[in-house]
Design an enzyme around this catalytic site. Structure first.
Site, PDB file in Angstrom:
ATOM      1  N   ALA A 111       0.810  -1.221   0.000  1.00 48.28           N
ATOM      2  CA  ALA A 111       0.000   0.000   0.000  1.00 48.28           C
ATOM      3  C   ALA A 111       0.842   1.269   0.000  1.00 48.28           C
ATOM      4  O   ALA A 111       0.531   2.238  -0.697  1.00 48.28           O
ATOM      5  CB  ALA A 111      -0.946  -0.011   1.204  1.00 48.28           C
ATOM      6  N   ARG A 115      -6.541  -0.140  -8.302  1.00 51.04           N
ATOM      7  CA  ARG A 115      -6.655  -1.064  -7.168  1.00 51.04           C
ATOM      8  C   ARG A 115      -7.755  -0.558  -6.249  1.00 51.04           C
ATOM      9  O   ARG A 115      -7.528   0.346  -5.437  1.00 51.04           O
ATOM     10  CB  ARG A 115      -5.334  -1.165  -6.386  1.00 51.04           C
ATOM     11  CG  ARG A 115      -4.144  -1.718  -7.162  1.00 51.04           C
ATOM     12  CD  ARG A 115      -4.319  -3.164  -7.608  1.00 51.04           C
ATOM     13  NE  ARG A 115      -4.580  -4.075  -6.517  1.00 51.04           N
ATOM     14  CZ  ARG A 115      -3.636  -4.637  -5.760  1.00 51.04           C
ATOM     15  NH1 ARG A 115      -2.369  -4.349  -5.978  1.00 51.04           N
ATOM     16  NH2 ARG A 115      -3.953  -5.474  -4.803  1.00 51.04           N
ATOM     17  N   CYS A 150       1.628 -11.719   4.753  1.00 46.69           N
ATOM     18  CA  CYS A 150       1.821 -10.862   3.595  1.00 46.69           C
ATOM     19  C   CYS A 150       3.142 -10.102   3.706  1.00 46.69           C
ATOM     20  O   CYS A 150       4.008 -10.456   4.512  1.00 46.69           O
ATOM     21  CB  CYS A 150       0.640  -9.916   3.375  1.00 46.69           C
ATOM     22  SG  CYS A 150       0.537  -9.372   1.636  1.00 46.69           S
ATOM     23  N   ASP A 168      -4.352  -2.732   4.375  1.00 45.52           N
ATOM     24  CA  ASP A 168      -4.578  -1.955   3.165  1.00 45.52           C
ATOM     25  C   ASP A 168      -5.615  -0.878   3.394  1.00 45.52           C
ATOM     26  O   ASP A 168      -5.640   0.132   2.693  1.00 45.52           O
ATOM     27  CB  ASP A 168      -4.997  -2.871   2.018  1.00 45.52           C
ATOM     28  CG  ASP A 168      -3.820  -3.657   1.476  1.00 45.52           C
ATOM     29  OD1 ASP A 168      -3.191  -3.178   0.520  1.00 45.52           O
ATOM     30  OD2 ASP A 168      -3.510  -4.725   2.026  1.00 45.52           O
ATOM     31  N   LYS A 176      -4.624  -8.372   3.266  1.00 45.67           N
ATOM     32  CA  LYS A 176      -4.461  -9.512   2.364  1.00 45.67           C
ATOM     33  C   LYS A 176      -5.319 -10.693   2.801  1.00 45.67           C
ATOM     34  O   LYS A 176      -5.430 -10.992   3.996  1.00 45.67           O
ATOM     35  CB  LYS A 176      -2.985  -9.920   2.330  1.00 45.67           C
ATOM     36  CG  LYS A 176      -2.683 -11.099   1.420  1.00 45.67           C
ATOM     37  CD  LYS A 176      -2.949 -10.765  -0.026  1.00 45.67           C
ATOM     38  CE  LYS A 176      -2.673 -11.967  -0.927  1.00 45.67           C
ATOM     39  NZ  LYS A 176      -2.979 -11.681  -2.336  1.00 45.67           N
TER      40      LYS A 176
END
Length: 320
Positions: free
Chosen positions: A18, A59, A125, A194, A205
Site C-alpha cells: 500500500a 486497485r 503478507c 490496506d 491480504k
C-alpha cells in the site's frame, strides 16, 4: 515514469504494497503535471482529474491509493493558473512521499516497544510497516523468531522471508493453512493493513481474518501496523470498501480452467477483520485501540462529515 505505465504496474501488482502504491501514484501525478503541454487552467485541471481517476481505478481496495491521490489533488483548490497548479502538485506530492517514508520508520519504533525479548512473532503478507516493527526490534537487540506465511496465490511471503533472512532473523516459512498448527507457539501476531474503517475493521491480504480469529481463540495478541493514510474516511458515511477480486489465472492455470466448465474460480485479494479481533493499531502518531479509528480520520486526517461537502465542491469544480 509515464502515467499509463505506472497505472499498469500498480494494476498488475508489479508495484505492490500500500505504501509503495501510494508513493508511486503521487509521483506519477507530479510528473504528469510537470509534463502537461497546456497554458489553459481548465484543461490542466481536467487532465489532472483524468489522471487521478485512472490511478485510483487500478486497485479498488487499497485506501492508501485514493487517500494519497486526494491529498495531492486537494492542493489544486483555488489555483488560478497552470504554473501555480504544477507547483502545488509538486509540493504536495513531495511532501506526501517524504512523510510516507518517515511514517514507516516511526511505526517501526512504536511497534518495537510492543515486542519483548524472546518473542515469537507471526506475520502475514509483505507489509513495510509490519516488517519495520520486527526489524526495529531486532536492531534493538531483542532475540526474536518469526513465522511467515506463504501468502497464496501471489506468494508475497517470499519477499518477507527474504527481508527477514537478510536481517539474520530466525524465520519459519509456513503455508497459510498451517497457522492454526503453530499459533500456540506464537507470542504476537503483526500484520499490515490496506485499509482501516471508521469502526476499526481492518482490510488486509486475504487470510488475515482467519489468522485474527485463530489468534483470538488462542489468546494471542494481534497488532496491525498501518500508516494513518490507510484509514478510510468515506466509511464515516457508511460506504463499504470494495474487495478486489483478481483474475482466475493467479489461482488456476487457464488451460486447466478451460476443461472445467462448471467450476468458477474465486480469487478475492483481501478480507475484512472485525476490530474486536485486533488489540492495537500501530500508526506513526501512536498505538491506538480499533475503537479510536474515527479519531484518526477526524482529528489527524481532517475528515469530519462536513469535510465531505467541501471535497465534493472541489471535485465538481475540477470537472467543470
Amino acid at each position: 515514469m509515464l502515467l499509463n505505465e505506472t497505472a499498469e504496474q500498480i494494476r498488475s501488482m508489479e508495484i505492490r504494497g500500500a505504501g509503495r502504491i501510494a508513493r508511486s501514484a503521487v509521483a506519477a501525478l507530479r510528473d504528469h503535471a510537470a509534463g502537461l503541454d497546456t497554458s489553459d487552467t481548465a484543461s490542466f485541471l481536467r487532465s489532472m482529474k483524468e489522471a487521478a481517476d485512472l490511478l485510483v481505478a487500478t486497485r479498488p481496495t487499497a485506501v492508501s491509493l485514493p487517500n494519497a491521490v486526494q491529498a495531492v489533488m486537494r492542493s489544486l483548490e483555488g489555483v488560478k493558473g497552470v504554473e501555480e497548479g504544477r507547483a502545488a502538485i509538486k509540493a504536495a506530492s513531495d511532501s506526501f512521499i517524504l512523510s510516507s517514508r518517515h511514517a514507516v520508520e516511526w511505526i517501526g519504533e512504536i511497534g518495537a516497544r510492543h515486542i519483548s525479548d524472546g518473542d515469537v512473532i507471526l506475520t502475514h503478507c509483505n507489509s513495510e510497516a509490519a516488517l519495520s516493527c520486527i526489524l526495529t526490534a531486532h536492531r534493538e537487540g531483542k532475540a526474536i523468531e518469526v513465522f511467515a506465511t506463504e501468502v497464496r496465490p501471489r506468494n508475497q511471503g517470499l519477499l518477507t522471508i527474504q527481508a527477514l533472512n537478510d536481517a539474520g532473523i530466525p524465520t519459519n516459512f509456513i503455508v497459510d493453512s498451517a497457522v492454526r498448527s503453530y499459533i500456540n507457539d506464537v507470542d504476537l501476531v503483526i500484520t499490515g493493513a490496506d485499509a482501516i474503517t471508521v469502526n476499526g475493521a481492518v482490510v488486509n491480504k486475504i487470510g488475515t481474518a482467519q489468522i485474527a480469529l485463530t489468534a483470538h481463540e488462542a489468546r494471542t495478541p494481534m497488532l496491525v501496523a498501518a500508516e494513518t493514510y490507510k484509514f478510510a474516511p468515506r466509511t464515516i458515511l457508511g460506504e463499504r470498501i470494495a474487495i478486489e477480486e483478481r483474475e482466475t489465472a493467479e489461482v488456476l492455470d487457464p488451460a486447466i480452467a478451460a476443461g472445467l466448465p462448471h467450476v468458477r474460480v474465486r480469487n478475492p485479494a483481501f478480507d475484512v477483520t472485525p476490530g474486536r479481533y485486533v488489540d492495537l493499531i500501530v500508526t506513526e502518531i501512536g498505538a491506538i485501540p480499533p475503537a479510536m479509528a474515527y479519531m484518526i480520520i477526524r482529528d489527524h486526517l481532517g475528515w469530519g462529515i462536513g469535510e465531505f461537502h467541501k471535497a465534493f465542491e472541489i471535485d465538481e469544480r475540477i470537472q467543470e
